[in-house]
Design an enzyme around this catalytic site. Structure first.
Site, PDB file in Angstrom:
ATOM      1  N   GLY A   1       0.820  -1.206   0.000  1.00 51.69           N
ATOM      2  CA  GLY A   1       0.000   0.000   0.000  1.00 51.69           C
ATOM      3  C   GLY A   1       0.853   1.254   0.000  1.00 51.69           C
ATOM      4  N   CYS A   2       0.285   2.358   0.439  1.00 53.32           N
ATOM      5  CA  CYS A   2       0.989   3.647   0.446  1.00 53.32           C
ATOM      6  C   CYS A   2       2.361   3.518   1.085  1.00 53.32           C
ATOM      7  CB  CYS A   2       0.160   4.682   1.205  1.00 53.32           C
ATOM      8  SG  CYS A   2       0.990   6.268   1.427  1.00 53.32           S
ATOM      9  N   PHE A   3       3.403   3.838   0.331  1.00 56.27           N
ATOM     10  CA  PHE A   3       4.758   3.562   0.829  1.00 56.27           C
ATOM     11  C   PHE A   3       5.212   4.463   1.967  1.00 56.27           C
ATOM     12  CE2 PHE A   3       6.401   5.527  -3.474  1.00 56.27           C
ATOM     13  CZ  PHE A   3       5.914   6.776  -3.151  1.00 56.27           C
TER      14      PHE A   3
END
Length: 207
Positions: A46-48
């Protein structure tokens, strides 16, 4: 839910070209004096921003030499964040770590990976939806491939029994560092967006 809205909204206004808080850190200057015995671990969850933050927080003093956010698994060269966000380049937002295997095992990193995100939501973490947010392990050797498959099977049976683990186990291809303003983002921007699916679950030890 209402308390999540400011951070959730900020996700859609993530900067494409600059940051108001740059600061210096290991990601900007690159890790120094990394020995030849170091290994890499590359994951997508997901969002890094939140992925990097949690791994650094938990392993920064325990054998993690460096961690960089970037893009992997796509079809175009040197993609920009804006292009990856369209979902058309095929890349995943990912984290590539360099670690000391004498202090920190690859298996430990993979088990933490399965604790800090939800691998049963295909192409999605929280409200972030799209193939760029998929769950994946990108292995760098046959030994890592075997370990990734073994851990994935165990977590399906013991930790995530209520759903189907969608995590891909793929050979690591070309890695592209994300733009500098994404590196150490939550360190430089406390209170910035963190995916609500990113937190460490309290699972029992795998048997």
């Amino acid at each position: 839910m209402a308390s999540l809205m400011p951070n959730f909204v900020s996700r859609f206004f993530r900067p494409f070209t600059s940051s108001t808080k740059m600061g210096l850190g290991p990601a900007e200057g690159g890790a120094q004096n990394i020995p030849d015995t170091a290994q890499k671990c590359t994951v997508a969850a997901g969002c890094f921003w939140g992925v990097e933050h949690l791994f650094r927080k938990n392993f920064g003093e325990e054998g993690l030499y460096d961690a960089r956010v970037g893009y992997i698994g796509g079809d175009t060269n040197n993609p920009s964040y804006r292009a990856v966000c369209t979902g058309r380049t095929g890349h995943a937002e990912a984290l590539q770590m360099t670690f000391d295997p004498s202090r920190l095992s690859y298996t430990t990193l993979l088990e933490f990976f399965y604790k800090m995100h939800d691998p049963t939501t295909k192409d999605r973490q929280g409200a972030d939806s799209g193939t760029q947010y998929r769950s994946a392990i990108f292995y760098h050797s046959p030994e890592q491939q075997a370990a990734a498959k073994e851990v994935t099977e165990k977590v399906q049976q013991q930790w995530w029994k209520q759903g189907s683990v969608s995590t891909e186990v793929l050979e690591a291809g070309q890695w592209w560092d994300a733009e500098a303003y994404h590196q150490l983002y939550l360190h430089k921007n406390p209170g910035g967006y963190e995916c609500p699916a990113h937190y460490v679950r309290k699972f029992p030890a795998l048997s």
